[in-house]
Design a protein around this motif. Structure first.
Motif, PDB file in Angstrom:
ATOM      1  N   GLN A 122       0.873  -1.263   0.047  1.00 33.73           N
ATOM      2  CA  GLN A 122       0.114   0.016  -0.102  1.00 33.73           C
ATOM      3  C   GLN A 122       0.856   1.049  -0.030  1.00 33.73           C
ATOM      4  N   ARG A 125       1.946   1.828  -3.438  1.00 29.62           N
ATOM      5  CA  ARG A 125       0.814   2.549  -4.168  1.00 29.62           C
ATOM      6  C   ARG A 125       0.574   4.069  -3.771  1.00 29.62           C
ATOM      7  N   ARG A 128       3.460   6.134  -5.630  1.00 30.70           N
ATOM      8  CA  ARG A 128       3.100   6.303  -6.995  1.00 30.70           C
ATOM      9  C   ARG A 128       2.106   7.570  -7.292  1.00 30.70           C
ATOM     10  N   GLU A 129       1.092   7.235  -6.503  1.00 30.46           N
ATOM     11  CA  GLU A 129      -0.224   8.355  -6.372  1.00 30.46           C
ATOM     12  C   GLU A 129       0.447   9.814  -5.908  1.00 30.46           C
ATOM     13  N   TYR A 203      -7.588   7.006  -5.634  1.00 33.90           N
ATOM     14  CA  TYR A 203      -6.292   6.768  -4.724  1.00 33.90           C
ATOM     15  C   TYR A 203      -6.668   5.966  -3.412  1.00 33.90           C
ATOM     16  N   PHE A 204      -5.475   5.693  -2.792  1.00 33.54           N
ATOM     17  CA  PHE A 204      -5.519   4.736  -1.493  1.00 33.54           C
ATOM     18  C   PHE A 204      -6.108   5.828  -0.409  1.00 33.54           C
TER      19      PHE A 204
END
Length: 278
Positions: A122, A125, A128-129, A203-204
């Protein structure tokens, strides 16, 4: 010799004049997380202004003065700051002062522990976001905004204000970088100014998210959405519905989280809708 003296004067450090037009009166709140509106003169051509190596939004105010609208990041120290200004007459440095502002705390309990301490996958991720979002915030499209005094993207109660020191399950995280509107799921979200959509993603932390570029480094972001109505690269007009409120991502209930960014700095959106409180 006289020309040399003039050039030296142009290069000298000057103190910012207080902006007298409508934009200056309404937007000038030079505090960490705020905005400085700085007069640049009444020449025919727009001056170019740079702050901390980032191009700054420059528009004409109602009194015909060119003004720089400078975003001041939350971490900015108090005291003197410098704006680099280029005009047809040469370069100069204009000083302006950043004054104090106190932000309160907010404590939030989350059932999903991964939204407090993400696992390694996570985190990758999120990284990257984060880079994608920083790229969008750093974009400078050399087109003047349609308006800098913004409409509210939704009409409703303002809940979590900008700048809150946030604690999730007792652990301090980044300050609140936007303004929250407590409105029901499905409430239409409208563009507060003309622009170009640069991001539509899920997005997370932010959940479903839309970015709109209004020109000259003036960027708005909308997150925790239930759905969007736009695509990257699409032009939108002021008042056009771009999305719908939801509770996706790190959210405890339906609301709109709205960010405003100037020259790469997140600033208090309340300033742009007449709701700023010192």
């Amino acid at each position: 010799m006289f020309r040399v003296i003039l050039m030296l004067c142009a290069m000298a450090l000057q103190t910012a004049a207080h902006a007298q037009g409508d934009i200056g009166r309404l937007l000038n709140h030079p505090v960490p997380g705020g905005v400085a509106v700085i007069e640049l003169g009444k020449g025919l051509a727009a001056p170019e202004a740079v702050y901390l190596n980032n191009r700054v939004l420059v528009v004409r105010d109602s009194d015909r003065q060119w003004v720089a609208i400078v975003g001041i990041a939350l971490k900015t120290p108090l005291g003197k700051q410098a704006l680099q200004v280029q005009t047809a007459q040469g370069k100069r440095v204009v000083a302006f002062s950043v004054g104090p502002r106190t932000y309160r705390e907010q404590h939030i309990t989350l059932k999903n522990k991964n939204q407090v301490n993400p696992d390694p996958a996570q985190l990758k991720r999120f990284e990257r976001e984060y880079l994608a979002q920083m790229s969008a915030y750093g974009r400078y499209r050399d087109v003047p905004p349609s308006n800098v005094l913004l409409d509210e993207p939704v009409h409703g109660r303002l809940s979590s204000p900008f700048g809150l020191r946030r604690f999730f399950n007792g652990e301090e995280r980044s300050p609140h970088s936007g303004l929250d509107f407590a409105v029901p799921k499905g409430t239409p979200v409208k563009a507060p100014a003309d622009g170009i959509v640069t991001i539509v993603d899920d997005y997370f932390f932010n959940g479903k998210t839309v970015f709109v570029d209004h020109g000259q480094g003036f960027i708005t972001m909308y997150c925790h959405l239930s759905a969007s109505k736009v695509k990257p690269g699409q032009s939108v007009k002021r008042g056009e519905v771009i999305a719908y409120v939801g509770s996706t991502g790190r959210a405890t209930g339906p609301h709109l989280h709205w960010n405003v960014s100037l020259n790469g700095a997140r600033v208090d959106p309340a300033i742009f809708i007449g709701a700023f409180r010192p």
